[in-house]
Scaffold this motif. Structure first.
Motif, PDB file in Angstrom:
ATOM      1  N   MET A   1     -16.291  54.237  54.363  1.00  0.00           N
ATOM      2  CA  MET A   1     -16.965  53.335  53.455  1.00  0.00           C
ATOM      3  C   MET A   1     -18.462  53.461  53.693  1.00  0.00           C
ATOM      4  N   THR A   2     -19.232  53.570  52.634  1.00  0.00           N
ATOM      5  CA  THR A   2     -20.644  53.823  52.824  1.00  0.00           C
ATOM      6  C   THR A   2     -21.488  52.831  52.061  1.00  0.00           C
TER       7      THR A   2
ATOM      8  N   GLU B   1     -10.907  59.523  69.268  1.00  0.00           N
ATOM      9  CA  GLU B   1     -10.957  58.067  69.406  1.00  0.00           C
ATOM     10  C   GLU B   1     -10.544  57.403  68.086  1.00  0.00           C
ATOM     11  N   HIS B   2     -11.042  57.955  66.992  1.00  0.00           N
ATOM     12  CA  HIS B   2     -10.705  57.405  65.677  1.00  0.00           C
ATOM     13  C   HIS B   2      -9.210  57.537  65.386  1.00  0.00           C
ATOM     14  N   MET B   3      -8.660  58.734  65.650  1.00  0.00           N
ATOM     15  CA  MET B   3      -7.242  58.961  65.327  1.00  0.00           C
ATOM     16  C   MET B   3      -6.350  58.025  66.133  1.00  0.00           C
TER      17      MET B   3
ATOM     18  N   GLN C   1      -7.115  55.064  67.460  1.00  0.00           N
ATOM     19  CA  GLN C   1      -7.259  53.676  67.016  1.00  0.00           C
ATOM     20  C   GLN C   1      -6.621  53.484  65.641  1.00  0.00           C
ATOM     21  N   ARG C   2      -6.766  54.477  64.772  1.00  0.00           N
ATOM     22  CA  ARG C   2      -6.197  54.384  63.424  1.00  0.00           C
ATOM     23  C   ARG C   2      -4.670  54.276  63.499  1.00  0.00           C
ATOM     24  N   LYS C   3      -4.091  55.058  64.426  1.00  0.00           N
ATOM     25  CA  LYS C   3      -2.635  55.019  64.597  1.00  0.00           C
ATOM     26  C   LYS C   3      -2.171  53.616  64.989  1.00  0.00           C
TER      27      LYS C   3
ATOM     28  N   ALA D   1     -14.215  44.967  55.940  1.00  0.00           N
ATOM     29  CA  ALA D   1     -13.795  46.007  54.990  1.00  0.00           C
ATOM     30  C   ALA D   1     -12.874  45.452  53.916  1.00  0.00           C
ATOM     31  N   GLY D   2     -12.156  44.384  54.245  1.00  0.00           N
ATOM     32  CA  GLY D   2     -11.057  43.980  53.369  1.00  0.00           C
ATOM     33  C   GLY D   2     -11.305  42.828  52.438  1.00  0.00           C
ATOM     34  N   HIS D   3     -12.188  41.888  52.812  1.00  0.00           N
ATOM     35  CA  HIS D   3     -12.145  40.687  51.964  1.00  0.00           C
ATOM     36  C   HIS D   3     -13.109  40.722  50.783  1.00  0.00           C
TER      37      HIS D   3
ATOM     38  N   GLY E   1     -18.570  58.367  52.551  1.00  0.00           N
ATOM     39  CA  GLY E   1     -19.638  59.167  53.178  1.00  0.00           C
ATOM     40  C   GLY E   1     -19.184  59.934  54.401  1.00  0.00           C
ATOM     41  N   ARG E   2     -19.782  61.097  54.595  1.00  0.00           N
ATOM     42  CA  ARG E   2     -19.541  61.907  55.799  1.00  0.00           C
ATOM     43  C   ARG E   2     -20.893  62.458  56.256  1.00  0.00           C
ATOM     44  N   VAL E   3     -20.980  62.831  57.551  1.00  0.00           N
ATOM     45  CA  VAL E   3     -22.200  63.446  58.076  1.00  0.00           C
ATOM     46  C   VAL E   3     -21.826  64.784  58.715  1.00  0.00           C
TER      47      VAL E   3
ATOM     48  N   PHE F   1     -10.612  54.377  47.102  1.00  0.00           N
ATOM     49  CA  PHE F   1     -10.297  54.105  48.504  1.00  0.00           C
ATOM     50  C   PHE F   1     -10.699  55.269  49.400  1.00  0.00           C
ATOM     51  N   GLY F   2     -11.569  56.164  48.919  1.00  0.00           N
ATOM     52  CA  GLY F   2     -11.961  57.322  49.729  1.00  0.00           C
ATOM     53  C   GLY F   2     -10.787  58.288  49.859  1.00  0.00           C
ATOM     54  N   GLY F   3     -10.745  59.036  50.990  1.00  0.00           N
ATOM     55  CA  GLY F   3      -9.658  59.999  51.116  1.00  0.00           C
ATOM     56  C   GLY F   3      -9.595  60.680  52.465  1.00  0.00           C
ATOM     57  N   GLY F   4      -8.580  61.547  52.602  1.00  0.00           N
ATOM     58  CA  GLY F   4      -8.390  62.306  53.837  1.00  0.00           C
ATOM     59  C   GLY F   4      -8.019  61.401  54.996  1.00  0.00           C
ATOM     60  N   ILE F   5      -8.441  61.802  56.199  1.00  0.00           N
ATOM     61  CA  ILE F   5      -8.060  61.034  57.386  1.00  0.00           C
ATOM     62  C   ILE F   5      -8.823  59.718  57.503  1.00  0.00           C
ATOM     63  N   ARG F   6      -9.764  59.490  56.585  1.00  0.00           N
ATOM     64  CA  ARG F   6     -10.488  58.220  56.624  1.00  0.00           C
ATOM     65  C   ARG F   6     -10.095  57.315  55.466  1.00  0.00           C
ATOM     66  N   ARG F   7      -9.082  57.720  54.677  1.00  0.00           N
ATOM     67  CA  ARG F   7      -8.742  56.895  53.507  1.00  0.00           C
ATOM     68  C   ARG F   7      -8.499  55.453  53.948  1.00  0.00           C
ATOM     69  N   CYS F   8      -8.903  54.533  53.094  1.00  0.00           N
ATOM     70  CA  CYS F   8      -8.785  53.109  53.388  1.00  0.00           C
ATOM     71  C   CYS F   8      -7.385  52.763  53.874  1.00  0.00           C
ATOM     72  N   ILE F   9      -7.283  52.132  55.060  1.00  0.00           N
ATOM     73  CA  ILE F   9      -5.949  51.792  55.552  1.00  0.00           C
ATOM     74  C   ILE F   9      -5.399  50.543  54.839  1.00  0.00           C
TER      75      ILE F   9
HETATM   76  C1  HEM Z   1     -10.189  46.860  46.649  1.00  0.00           C
HETATM   77  C2  HEM Z   1     -10.274  46.785  47.948  1.00  0.00           C
HETATM   78  C3  HEM Z   1     -10.767  47.881  48.851  1.00  0.00           C
HETATM   79  C4  HEM Z   1     -11.558  48.963  48.576  1.00  0.00           C
HETATM   80  C5  HEM Z   1     -12.157  49.363  47.235  1.00  0.00           C
HETATM   81  C6  HEM Z   1     -11.727  49.703  49.808  1.00  0.00           C
HETATM   82  C7  HEM Z   1     -12.439  50.882  49.911  1.00  0.00           C
HETATM   83  C8  HEM Z   1     -12.561  51.608  51.085  1.00  0.00           C
HETATM   84  C9  HEM Z   1     -13.274  52.864  51.198  1.00  0.00           C
HETATM   85  C10 HEM Z   1     -13.994  53.580  50.057  1.00  0.00           C
HETATM   86  C11 HEM Z   1     -13.183  53.255  52.483  1.00  0.00           C
HETATM   87  C12 HEM Z   1     -13.806  54.536  53.084  1.00  0.00           C
HETATM   88  C13 HEM Z   1     -12.805  55.687  52.989  1.00  0.00           C
HETATM   89  C14 HEM Z   1     -13.391  57.029  53.310  1.00  0.00           C
HETATM   90  O1  HEM Z   1     -14.446  57.111  53.960  1.00  0.00           O
HETATM   91  O2  HEM Z   1     -12.795  58.041  52.906  1.00  0.00           O
HETATM   92  C15 HEM Z   1     -12.419  52.265  53.206  1.00  0.00           C
HETATM   93  C16 HEM Z   1     -12.117  52.323  54.556  1.00  0.00           C
HETATM   94  C17 HEM Z   1     -11.472  51.319  55.238  1.00  0.00           C
HETATM   95  N1  HEM Z   1     -10.909  50.179  54.700  1.00  0.00           N
HETATM   96 FE1  HEM Z   1     -10.881  49.665  52.743  1.00  0.00          FE
HETATM   97  N2  HEM Z   1     -11.062  49.038  50.800  1.00  0.00           N
HETATM   98  C18 HEM Z   1     -10.451  47.933  50.268  1.00  0.00           C
HETATM   99  C19 HEM Z   1      -9.654  47.008  50.931  1.00  0.00           C
HETATM  100  C20 HEM Z   1      -9.379  47.032  52.275  1.00  0.00           C
HETATM  101  C21 HEM Z   1      -8.533  46.086  52.971  1.00  0.00           C
HETATM  102  C22 HEM Z   1      -7.778  44.947  52.293  1.00  0.00           C
HETATM  103  C23 HEM Z   1      -8.567  46.420  54.299  1.00  0.00           C
HETATM  104  C24 HEM Z   1      -7.864  45.771  55.452  1.00  0.00           C
HETATM  105  C25 HEM Z   1      -7.483  44.533  55.509  1.00  0.00           C
HETATM  106  C26 HEM Z   1      -9.421  47.594  54.432  1.00  0.00           C
HETATM  107  C27 HEM Z   1      -9.692  48.227  55.616  1.00  0.00           C
HETATM  108  C28 HEM Z   1     -10.369  49.438  55.721  1.00  0.00           C
HETATM  109  C29 HEM Z   1     -10.597  50.119  56.983  1.00  0.00           C
HETATM  110  C30 HEM Z   1     -10.189  49.638  58.367  1.00  0.00           C
HETATM  111  C31 HEM Z   1     -11.272  51.312  56.679  1.00  0.00           C
HETATM  112  C32 HEM Z   1     -11.727  52.410  57.656  1.00  0.00           C
HETATM  113  C33 HEM Z   1     -10.681  53.549  57.683  1.00  0.00           C
HETATM  114  C34 HEM Z   1     -11.048  54.677  58.633  1.00  0.00           C
HETATM  115  O3  HEM Z   1     -12.236  54.905  58.851  1.00  0.00           O
HETATM  116  O4  HEM Z   1     -10.125  55.343  59.141  1.00  0.00           O
HETATM  117  N3  HEM Z   1      -9.888  47.935  53.188  1.00  0.00           N
HETATM  118  N4  HEM Z   1     -12.037  51.273  52.320  1.00  0.00           N
END
Ligand code: HEM
Length: 475
Positions: free
Chosen positions: A1-2, A114-116, A118-120, A277-279, A333-335, A391-399
């Motif tokens: 998320m960026t 570390e990311h993998m 924690q993500r697991k 990230a979520g609310h 975003g990525r660097v 929701f992004g994508g790959g190994i960083r897709r939004c969990i």
């Molecule tokens: C409409 C709602 C949401 C949108 C649009 C959204 C969008 C995103 C995006 C764009 C990313 C970055 C993905 C990437 O870099 O490829 C992300 C990551 C993340 N999101 Fe969401 N998100 C939403 C809801 C949530 C909810 C409800 C939660 C948890 C309760 C959440 C938790 C996370 C977490 C923990 C990451 C980091 C994943 C990682 O780095 O491995 N998100 N989200």
């Protein structure tokens, strides 16, 4: 998320390492002064990027204060290569402006092994089958909020939606109830609002004593952490811990690969990450949902008809179309940390690459008539992984993607079941940048008429019984 925000300062250990590899190049891009480009990215982002894409194609370089030279990518093939790059080649966490806000253990601020790891640990609670357990909490919170709206009077939904999504995360994801729930409900909105402002202003990220924003932010975080410590202690003593469905209970039981439990600091950083990230993301997408469907009575009608028949396919498609046409997070975003070639360019180390949902989703070659709001385009269609990227994508897709979809689905259903949403002919609300998310400029205004319930039951009790709940259903 960026966030469109500067990276950590150079004194920060997470700051990028100096570039070390040779013949590199960047794609061309707008030549306006950096101050004007920065302003355009904050205020007129989509028109500015659209213009650049028309001129330079689907990969170009912009300059933003604090971010430096940043490559914007909107071609699905290039997005695929970026999402699929190895974790040591492209980082998403270290160097992210969010790390300094959320803590060193935050999933959004770490990379590679570390990311993998924690993500697991964090993923299981967000898997499909668990969602059903959370649905009743969402329905109850949505009904409580919607029933309090006045009849026939316009109001902005951004705040009410944030109250719903915050209470849902606190109850379903953290297992908070009673006084602790109430205390977090008071602390978290101020903490997230302040955080969204500070992320854009790294020069304010230092202690000036007293009630400076950074000190206030730290004080709020300490208060939040103290409540987390109590919740963790309660969870550890809970004889029914193994039966609980909330994320906090699962994190308390989680083990690293070496068998050690997560520390309280690790759990706290992940919990605030889930909050941050979520609310707001989910709440502002719901505010956009209101903004969109009020301006498209034909969509509203289809949604209502489907609810009466007990279906959800059209609602699913509508949610996808809302996220296509109004992605609240503009970029993933990525660097670049190791040599990385993209689109014929060997990108310099530390270049930021932003995959632009705000452009891809509006590409007429990928979505016919992208300016039209047409949920039908997603009927019976699974959105493509590299063209539909809210929701992004790959190994960083939004969990939290499935969780967010479930939550938006339930809130929309409850809204349309309990109230008639009144259409409007007002012009579209503008896109407004709130530090991390792009929200409807007027807060997603709504006007409703509450439906008369045939059995005369009080509204909240009726909603609860229709969903098979009691108003205080345990999670
Ligand atoms: C409409 C709602 C949401 C949108 C649009 C959204 C969008 C995103 C995006 C764009 C990313 C970055 C993905 C990437 O870099 O490829 C992300 C990551 C993340 N999101 Fe969401 N998100 C939403 C809801 C949530 C909810 C409800 C939660 C948890 C309760 C959440 C938790 C996370 C977490 C923990 C990451 C980091 C994943 C990682 O780095 O491995 N998100 N989200």
């Amino acid at each position: 998320m960026t966030a469109t925000a500067p990276p950590a300062t150079s004194s920060d250990p997470t700051a990028p390492a100096p570039s070390t590899f040779g013949a590199t190049s960047l794609p061309p891009g707008p030549r306006m002064p950096i101050a004007l480009q920065t302003l355009a990215m904050r205020t007129r982002q989509r028109p500015f990027l659209e213009r650049a894409r028309r001129r330079y194609g689907s990969m170009f370089t912009v300059q933003v204060a604090g971010l430096g030279k940043t490559v914007i990518v909107s071609d699905p093939e290039l997005i695929k290569q970026t999402f699929r790059a190895d974790a040591d080649v492209l980082h998403a966490g270290t160097g992210s402006p969010l790390r300094v806000m959320l803590g060193d253990h935050s999933l959004l601020g770490i990379d590679e092994d570390e990311h993998m790891q924690q993500r697991k640990l964090l993923l299981p609670p967000f898997k499909g089958q668990r969602m059903q357990k959370y649905e009743s909490v969402v329905a109850e919170e949505a009904a409580r909020e919607i029933d309090s709206w006045p009849d026939g009077v316009e109001l902005a939904t951004a705040e009410p939606m944030q109250r719903i999504t915050l209470r849902v995360i606190l109850r379903a994801v953290f297992g908070a109830e009673g006084q602790r729930l109430q205390a977090l409900e008071e602390l978290v909105p101020e903490w997230t609002t302040l955080g969204s402002r500070l992320v854009l202003a790294p020069w304010m990220q230092r202690s000036l004593g007293g009630r400076s924003p950074w000190d206030r932010f730290g004080a709020l975080r300490r208060q939040i952490d103290a409540i987390f410590d109590e919740l963790i202690a309660v969870a550890k003593d809970d004889p029914d811990l193994a039966e609980r469905a909330d994320v906090l209970a699962l994190l308390v039981q989680a083990r690293h690969e070496d068998g050690t439990p997560m520390s309280n600091a690790e759990i706290a950083d992940e919990l605030v990450t889930l909050l941050a990230a979520g609310h707001e993301t989910t709440a502002h997408t719901l505010a956009w949902a209101v903004e969109r469907i009020r301006r498209h009575p034909e969509v509203l009608e289809c949604l209502q008809e489907e609810i009466a028949e007990g279906g959800r396919t059209y609602r699913d498609a509508t949610i996808r179309e809302i996220q296509r046409s109004r992605p609240v997070i503009a970029f993933a975003g990525r660097v670049v940390r190791k040599p990385f070639a993209l689109g014929g360019y060997d990108l310099p180390l530390n270049t930021r690459v932003l995959m632009a949902a705000c452009l891809t989703h509006y590409d007429p070659a990928l979505f016919e008539h992208p300016d039209r709001f047409q949920p039908d385009r997603f009927l019976g269609v699974v959105p493509d992984t590299y063209t539909w990227i809210p929701f992004g994508g790959g190994i960083r897709r939004c969990i939290g993607a499935s969780f967010a979809h479930m939550e938006m689905d339930v809130v929309l259903r409850v809204l349309l079941e309990r109230a008639e949403v009144l259409p409007t002919t007002e012009p579209d609300e503008a896109w407004a940048f709130r530090g991390v998310v792009w929200a409807p400029g007027d807060g997603g205004r709504i006007a409703v008429r509450h439906r008369v319930l045939r059995n005369g039951e009080p509204a909240l009790a009726a909603a609860a019984s229709a969903s098979g709940l009691t108003t205080s259903s345990p999670v």
